[in-house]
Design an enzyme around this catalytic site. Structure first.
Site, PDB file in Angstrom:
ATOM      1  N   GLU A 218      -6.104  -5.240 -17.511  1.00  0.00           N
ATOM      2  CA  GLU A 218      -7.043  -4.912 -16.435  1.00  0.00           C
ATOM      3  C   GLU A 218      -6.322  -4.611 -15.132  1.00  0.00           C
ATOM      4  O   GLU A 218      -6.739  -3.712 -14.381  1.00  0.00           O
ATOM      5  CB  GLU A 218      -8.027  -6.079 -16.230  1.00  0.00           C
ATOM      6  CG  GLU A 218      -9.198  -5.761 -15.300  1.00  0.00           C
ATOM      7  CD  GLU A 218      -8.908  -5.961 -13.811  1.00  0.00           C
ATOM      8  OE1 GLU A 218      -9.725  -5.516 -12.979  1.00  0.00           O
ATOM      9  OE2 GLU A 218      -7.865  -6.568 -13.480  1.00  0.00           O
ATOM     10  N   ASP A 238     -15.398 -10.980 -12.626  1.00  0.00           N
ATOM     11  CA  ASP A 238     -14.149 -10.840 -11.883  1.00  0.00           C
ATOM     12  C   ASP A 238     -14.359 -11.421 -10.493  1.00  0.00           C
ATOM     13  O   ASP A 238     -15.493 -11.707 -10.092  1.00  0.00           O
ATOM     14  CB  ASP A 238     -13.745  -9.368 -11.811  1.00  0.00           C
ATOM     15  CG  ASP A 238     -12.239  -9.154 -11.762  1.00  0.00           C
ATOM     16  OD1 ASP A 238     -11.535 -10.063 -11.275  1.00  0.00           O
ATOM     17  OD2 ASP A 238     -11.773  -8.091 -12.204  1.00  0.00           O
TER      18      ASP A 238
END
Length: 342
Positions: A218, A238
């Site tokens: 990511e 996140d």
């Protein structure tokens, strides 16, 4: 019911495994152990992620949180036995100066060291150099905790260009605040795993197919570029960075309206907001620009025809020595679980 101890202990367990982006095997194995303990079936993606099957049928949803950390890599070995390094992911010198590190060789040896300026002692630094900004290419290096004085000394240890370098997390819990590197995103992984624990403990019935996707890569932009066939929605968990013009709060869950790439899917975002309101979850709406993106974006950019949204705990000092609060994880867990069960 939210199990604070399980969530925090899982966060610490994940932090204990170094996983600079690209260095995925150890953290992948640790997550598989946790999933075995929870009793979820899973499969591994070819490039390193883990996808757990949470059950349900139809209209598949992926909830994702990433396992990889920002860090460093050996660029070359300097003539004095120090290491010239380059960043892996969005790491800047001013956010890692004087941090302790671990250097991983390709032969599975591990050496410790410290990120230092050149020169590294203020007492013998000329006035004109004291305020010079740190630059990985010019005046920042890793000093090894070894008796090395030249390039050959270092090479004899087995260290070479391309070796991964992981930063020490330095976890501290104080008055509910959780201070550590890699709140982004291991605290969010712990939050997702706590939601899964509750799902299993309560024997909850899912009204749609749900997968938990523990992605890698990511931090360099291709964590969820692959999705299982037929996925309709993706929800990323996140961090929600704090700042002077941000609504995000360490004790709340943020629902992302937009980041630096584009607005999140309006219909899905509204569903998540409705879940928060219906379940009395302490949330805020926020926009993150100019330097933010999530794995929900990644799937869209890769060409998947999915709705996409993101949530996460308010977090200070992003990509540095980060801080959030256990209440932020509690609210994030509650919202992720509520959306799974809607």
């Amino acid at each position: 019911m939210f199990d604070k101890d399980y969530c925090i202990n899982t966060f610490k367990r994940l932090l204990a495994v170094d996983s600079t982006t690209g260095q995925y095997e150890m953290i992948q194995n640790e997550v598989c152990k946790i999933l075995d303990e929870l009793g979820f079936k899973y499969e591994l993606t070819h490039k390193g992620g883990v996808i757990a099957d949470l059950g349900g049928e139809g209209n598949p949803l992926v909830i994702t949180a990433h396992l990889d950390d920002i860090g460093l890599m050996v660029r070359h070995i300097n003539s004095d036995g120090t290491l010239n390094v380059c960043p892996v992911g969005g790491l800047y010198p001013f956010y890692c100066m004087h941090e302790n590190v671990r250097v991983y060789t390709r032969d599975n040896d591990v050496y410790t060291g410290t990120v230092c300026r050149i020169p590294n002692s203020i007492h013998v630094t000329e006035d004109e150099l004291r305020n010079v900004e740190g630059d990985f290419r010019k005046n920042v290096c890793v000093v090894l905790d070894e008796d090395v004085h030249c390039e050959d000394d270092v090479k004899k240890l087995g260290i070479e260009t391309g070796d991964f370098i992981a930063l020490e997390p330095r976890f501290v819990e104080s008055n509910g605040y959780l201070k550590s590197r890699f709140v982004d995103d291991k605290a969010c992984v712990a939050s997702l795993l706590e939601a899964m624990r509750q799902l299993k403990e309560n024997n909850s019935k899912l009204n749609r197919k749900v997968y938990a996707y523990f992605a890698v890569y990511e931090e360099i932009g291709h964590g969820t570029s692959y999705l299982p066939e037929g996925i309709k929605d993706i929800l990323a968990i996140d961090i929600a960075p704090l700042g002077p013009e941000q609504n995000s709060d360490e004790r709340k869950v943020s629902i992302f309206a937009k980041d630096s790439r584009f607005p999140y899917h309006d219909g899905m975002t509204n569903e998540i907001r409705a879940c928060a309101k219906e379940n009395n979850i302490n949330y805020v709406m926020d926009v993150f620009t100019p330097h933010y993106g999530s794995d929900a974006d990644t799937s869209v950019i890769a060409g998947h025809d999915v709705r996409f949204a993101a949530i996460g705990p308010g977090t200070a000092n992003s990509h540095g020595y980060e801080r959030t609060h256990v209440d932020g994880l509690k609210n994030t867990t509650a919202l992720a679980l509520a959306y799974m069960l809607r």
